[in-house]
Design an enzyme around this catalytic site. Structure first.
Site, mmCIF file in Angstrom:
data_model
loop_
_atom_site.group_PDB
_atom_site.id
_atom_site.type_symbol
_atom_site.label_atom_id
_atom_site.label_comp_id
_atom_site.label_asym_id
_atom_site.label_seq_id
_atom_site.Cartn_x
_atom_site.Cartn_y
_atom_site.Cartn_z
ATOM 1 N N ASN A 4 16.436 -10.354 0.629
ATOM 2 C CA ASN A 4 15.592 -9.913 0.012
ATOM 3 C C ASN A 4 15.451 -9.554 1.566
ATOM 4 O OD1 ASN A 4 12.868 -8.632 0.419
ATOM 5 N ND2 ASN A 4 12.697 -8.990 -1.679
ATOM 6 N N HIS B 112 11.405 -7.963 4.278
ATOM 7 C CA HIS B 112 10.725 -7.505 5.854
ATOM 8 C C HIS B 112 11.173 -7.467 7.522
ATOM 9 C CE1 HIS B 112 7.360 -9.108 3.726
ATOM 10 N NE2 HIS B 112 8.301 -10.258 2.504
ATOM 11 N N ARG C 87 6.174 -0.603 13.857
ATOM 12 C CA ARG C 87 5.786 0.303 14.473
ATOM 13 C C ARG C 87 6.078 2.353 14.856
ATOM 14 N NH1 ARG C 87 6.797 -2.249 20.352
ATOM 15 N NH2 ARG C 87 4.877 -3.320 20.902
ATOM 16 N N HIS D 84 12.119 -4.066 -2.487
ATOM 17 C CA HIS D 84 11.138 -4.116 -3.376
ATOM 18 C C HIS D 84 10.270 -2.761 -2.874
ATOM 19 C CE1 HIS D 84 6.450 -5.784 -4.941
ATOM 20 N NE2 HIS D 84 7.245 -4.433 -5.506
ATOM 21 N N ARG E 54 7.694 -0.505 -3.294
ATOM 22 C CA ARG E 54 5.761 -0.959 -3.448
ATOM 23 C C ARG E 54 5.455 0.697 -3.541
ATOM 24 N NH1 ARG E 54 4.464 -6.532 -2.540
ATOM 25 N NH2 ARG E 54 1.881 -5.796 -3.498
ATOM 26 N N ARG F 281 4.878 0.512 1.442
ATOM 27 C CA ARG F 281 4.308 -0.751 3.602
ATOM 28 C C ARG F 281 5.618 -1.676 4.024
ATOM 29 N NH1 ARG F 281 1.388 -6.198 0.632
ATOM 30 N NH2 ARG F 281 0.076 -4.405 -0.919
ATOM 31 N N GLU G 83 13.730 -3.842 -6.831
ATOM 32 C CA GLU G 83 12.434 -4.489 -7.473
ATOM 33 C C GLU G 83 11.091 -3.694 -7.264
ATOM 34 O OE1 GLU G 83 10.431 -7.808 -5.041
ATOM 35 O OE2 GLU G 83 12.484 -8.995 -5.514
ATOM 36 N N THR H 258 3.928 -10.791 -3.512
ATOM 37 C CA THR H 258 3.708 -10.960 -5.370
ATOM 38 C C THR H 258 3.121 -11.765 -5.331
ATOM 39 O OG1 THR H 258 5.773 -8.975 -5.141
ATOM 40 C CG2 THR H 258 5.020 -9.978 -7.361
ATOM 41 N N GLU I 67 13.065 -14.045 -13.582
ATOM 42 C CA GLU I 67 13.241 -13.916 -11.974
ATOM 43 C C GLU I 67 11.875 -15.674 -12.657
ATOM 44 O OE1 GLU I 67 14.302 -12.072 -9.419
ATOM 45 O OE2 GLU I 67 13.286 -13.032 -7.505
ATOM 46 N N HIS J 240 10.931 -16.824 -4.569
ATOM 47 C CA HIS J 240 9.405 -16.376 -3.626
ATOM 48 C C HIS J 240 9.449 -18.200 -2.994
ATOM 49 C CE1 HIS J 240 6.032 -14.952 -2.894
ATOM 50 N NE2 HIS J 240 6.111 -13.619 -3.039
ATOM 51 N N GLY K 289 13.528 -13.895 0.889
ATOM 52 C CA GLY K 289 13.360 -13.238 1.884
ATOM 53 C C GLY K 289 12.820 -12.923 2.678
ATOM 54 N N HIS K 290 11.749 -13.806 3.210
ATOM 55 C CA HIS K 290 10.828 -13.571 3.934
ATOM 56 C C HIS K 290 11.330 -14.705 4.898
ATOM 57 C CE1 HIS K 290 7.527 -14.966 6.007
ATOM 58 N NE2 HIS K 290 7.082 -14.028 6.395
#
Ligand code: PXP
Length: 250
Positions: free
Chosen positions: A13, A16, A24, A49, A51, A55, A76, A107, A157, A200, A222-223
């Site tokens: 993912n 991020h 920036r 994703h 959103r 964002r 997503e 999420t 998932e 997640h 991802g993160h």
């Protein structure tokens, strides 16, 4: 019934990378470049994703991912009319329907399927007809999984967030209970013919027990990987995750 003997897939993912870019303004770092590096490092798919508030990932990222990716895109999205139109325009390999609240940082929970069954069945039908594999991001809850099956989703998932949070907080009783629920619900979903994915909050410390569930075919992470890439580089961060997943599988 789904064949679950295959190699566990890793979906990376890239949201991020876009978070960092948007902090920036401007174009850098480019999440599409991250997706290409992830492909080279052995990612089996890319997850992004879009959103409602844009964002992190923005529409042009999805356009460019669809143009350039060689591995499947897992798109997503919340179950809104706007997102359905975008998905039907792009026809990504997979769409994963997630709950979305504007005020949340990420999420937070799985989708409420049981209460919205008719609406969601109608919502996903055109996506399936367009050839997308429809996945539902869901808690380890038998009622919700049965409803996901009834509405015609091909994939669920499982939300691993509560398990990962409990691990991080040192609450091992809760962690182990969450893990057990996910183990049982993976088997249940598989018995219905659903393909099982999970994701997640997973990191190097939490990935192995989930990767070990034989019914789980794909992890979306991802993160942690994007954060870890600051220290190791994206390719090595992904390679280490891949190694831990494969080791857990034997
Ligand atoms: N799977 C789904 C359905 C998600 O919504 C997310 C977060 O966007 C992830 C996996 C990846 O979670 P994380 O970024 O915490 O690894």
């Amino acid at each position: 019934m789904t064949d679950y003997e295959g190699r566990l897939r890793l979906g990376v993912n890239i949201d991020h990378v876009a978070t960092l870019r948007n902090a920036r303004g401007g174009d850098l770092p480019d999440p599409v470049r991250a997706a290409q590096l992830a492909e080279e490092a052995g990612a089996d798919g890319i997850t992004a994703h879009l959103r409602e508030d844009r964002r992190h990932i923005i529409d042009s990222d999805i356009d460019r991912l669809m143009e350039t990716l060689r591995v499947p895109l897992n798109f997503e999205m919340a179950a809104t009319d706007e997102m359905q139109k975008i998905a039907l325009r792009h026809k990504p390999h997979a769409v994963c329907i997630v709950p979305e609240k504007r005020e949340e940082r990420t999420t937070e929970g799985g989708l409420e399927v049981a209460r919205e069954e008719n609406k969601l069945a109608g919502y996903i039908a055109p996506l399936r007809e367009a050839g997308c594999r429809v996945s539902i991001f869901i808690g380890a809850d038998e009622r919700q999984i049965a409803a996901a099956h009834r509405i015609g989703a091909q994939v669920i998932e499982l939300h691993t967030g509560a398990y990962c949070d409990a691990h991080a907080e040192g609450d091992f009783e809760t962690r182990d209970r969450e893990l057990e629920m996910m183990r049982e619900m993976s088997a249940y979903a598989h018995s219905l013919g659903l393909e099982v994915h999970a994701g997640h909050g997973l990191n190097y410390d939490t990935v192995a027990p989930v990767a070990a569930f034989p019914e789980v075919m794909e992890l979306n992470i991802g993160h942690f990987l994007i954060g870890e890439s600051v220290f190791r580089g994206l390719g090595p961060a992904i390679a280490e995750m891949r190694r831990l997943m494969d080791a857990a599988r034997v």
